[in-house]
Design a protein around this motif. Structure first.
Motif, short mmCIF file in Angstrom:
data_model
loop_
_atom_site.label_atom_id
_atom_site.label_comp_id
_atom_site.label_asym_id
_atom_site.label_seq_id
_atom_site.Cartn_x
_atom_site.Cartn_y
_atom_site.Cartn_z
N ALA A 164 -85.92 -10.45 88.21
CA ALA A 164 -85.93 -11.44 89.68
C ALA A 164 -84.90 -12.30 89.36
O ALA A 164 -85.56 -12.60 88.57
CB ALA A 164 -87.34 -11.84 90.25
N GLY A 166 -83.35 -15.21 88.34
CA GLY A 166 -83.33 -16.92 88.89
C GLY A 166 -85.19 -17.10 89.43
O GLY A 166 -85.22 -18.84 89.07
N GLN A 167 -85.91 -16.34 89.19
CA GLN A 167 -87.72 -16.42 89.59
C GLN A 167 -87.55 -17.21 88.05
O GLN A 167 -87.64 -16.57 86.90
CB GLN A 167 -87.90 -14.97 89.77
CG GLN A 167 -90.03 -15.78 89.59
CD GLN A 167 -89.75 -14.55 90.49
OE1 GLN A 167 -89.65 -14.06 90.76
NE2 GLN A 167 -91.61 -14.09 89.83
N VAL A 168 -88.90 -18.14 87.22
CA VAL A 168 -89.26 -18.51 86.16
C VAL A 168 -90.41 -18.48 85.88
O VAL A 168 -91.22 -17.81 86.83
CB VAL A 168 -89.52 -19.94 86.67
CG1 VAL A 168 -89.90 -20.82 85.04
CG2 VAL A 168 -88.26 -21.33 86.68
N PHE A 169 -90.95 -17.68 85.04
CA PHE A 169 -91.58 -16.68 84.13
C PHE A 169 -91.90 -17.87 82.83
O PHE A 169 -92.03 -17.62 82.01
CB PHE A 169 -91.27 -15.56 83.45
CG PHE A 169 -90.89 -14.10 84.78
CD1 PHE A 169 -91.52 -14.17 85.58
CD2 PHE A 169 -89.61 -14.24 84.92
CE1 PHE A 169 -91.41 -13.19 87.16
CE2 PHE A 169 -88.97 -13.08 86.45
CZ PHE A 169 -89.95 -13.14 86.81
N ARG A 217 -85.92 -18.30 82.54
CA ARG A 217 -85.47 -17.27 83.54
C ARG A 217 -84.22 -16.74 83.10
O ARG A 217 -83.67 -17.42 82.72
CB ARG A 217 -85.63 -18.83 84.45
CG ARG A 217 -84.52 -19.15 84.84
CD ARG A 217 -83.91 -20.69 85.58
NE ARG A 217 -83.77 -21.99 85.82
CZ ARG A 217 -83.47 -22.93 86.45
NH1 ARG A 217 -84.36 -22.26 87.59
NH2 ARG A 217 -82.77 -23.75 86.18
#
Length: 222
Positions: A164, A166-169, A217
């Motif tokens: 994913a 660009g997705q912030v985790f 990310r």
């Protein structure tokens, strides 16, 4: 990835947990359906390995109720039954795959990878982001002509980011993906692993970016 193993045979369960942990997965073990239900109420799993014959009930009832609750967690059933009707029945109840006991661990690992790929919409073991390629089967990160062998938890953490971009985790989410209940660690461990994979990505167009107050990310330079 975080797995839930539902199996009452202690020796088999121990061997499966050890093998999957060697691959870098976080694995929680439940030896009854009651324990399994308790696990899924407090943790999210990427995959469930489900035995059929358990001390307090039939694993098929667990599978059916799991699907009726509209939970999409992939389920691989481990069964000693080899009849076609039994296998068809399991698939109709919502199993994503099955493996017949006794099984080879390499086959179990391959089936886990295949089910996770299908659920993630990925057709192969390799995921490319910009000039970096993550190969889950070989445990390698490839940047141009360079190949970097990854430690198991480095691989699993990169799988999250590459799956994913660009997705912030958040740190807590990442901890949940690579550590089990039995692991005595805190969020500082995520900082250590993120530091390691940042070094692995040096020289590529891909980097792990800190989003202050939120987490991390994966981003690719234009």
């Amino acid at each position: 990835m975080r797995f839930l193993l539902i199996e009452d045979n202690a020796s088999l369960a121990g061997a499966v947990v050890e093998r999957l942990q060697m691959d870098g997965h976080a694995v929680d073990h439940a030896d009854t359906l009651e324990a399994a239900r308790a696990c899924i109420t407090v943790a999210d799993y990427d995959l469930i390995l489900l035995d059929i014959m358990l001390p307090d009930g039939d694993g098929r009832a667990f599978l059916e109720s799991h699907r009726m609750a509209e939970k999409q967690t992939p389920v691989i059933v481990t069964t000693a039954r080899s009849e076609v009707s039994d296998r068809v029945g399991l698939l109709d109840l919502g199993a994503d795959d099955y493996i017949t006991k006794p099984f080879d661990f390499s086959e179990l690992e391959a089936r886990c990878r295949a089910v996770l790929r299908r659920r993630g919409g990925v057709a192969a073991n390799r995921i490319a982001v910009a000039d970096a390629v993550l190969d889950s089967a070989s445990g390698e990160l490839r940047i141009g002509e360079s190949r970097h062998s990854l430690r198991n938890r480095e691989l699993r953490l990169l799988e999250v980011f590459f799956g994913a971009p660009g997705q912030v985790f958040s740190k807590s989410y990442l901890m949940d993906r690579i550590f089990s209940f039995s692991d005595e660690v805190n969020e500082n461990a995520i900082e250590v692993y993120v530091g390691r994979i940042r070094k692995r990505l040096e020289g590529s167009a891909v980097r792990i970016e800190t989003v202050r107050g939120l987490g991390y990310r994966l981003v690719a330079q234009a």
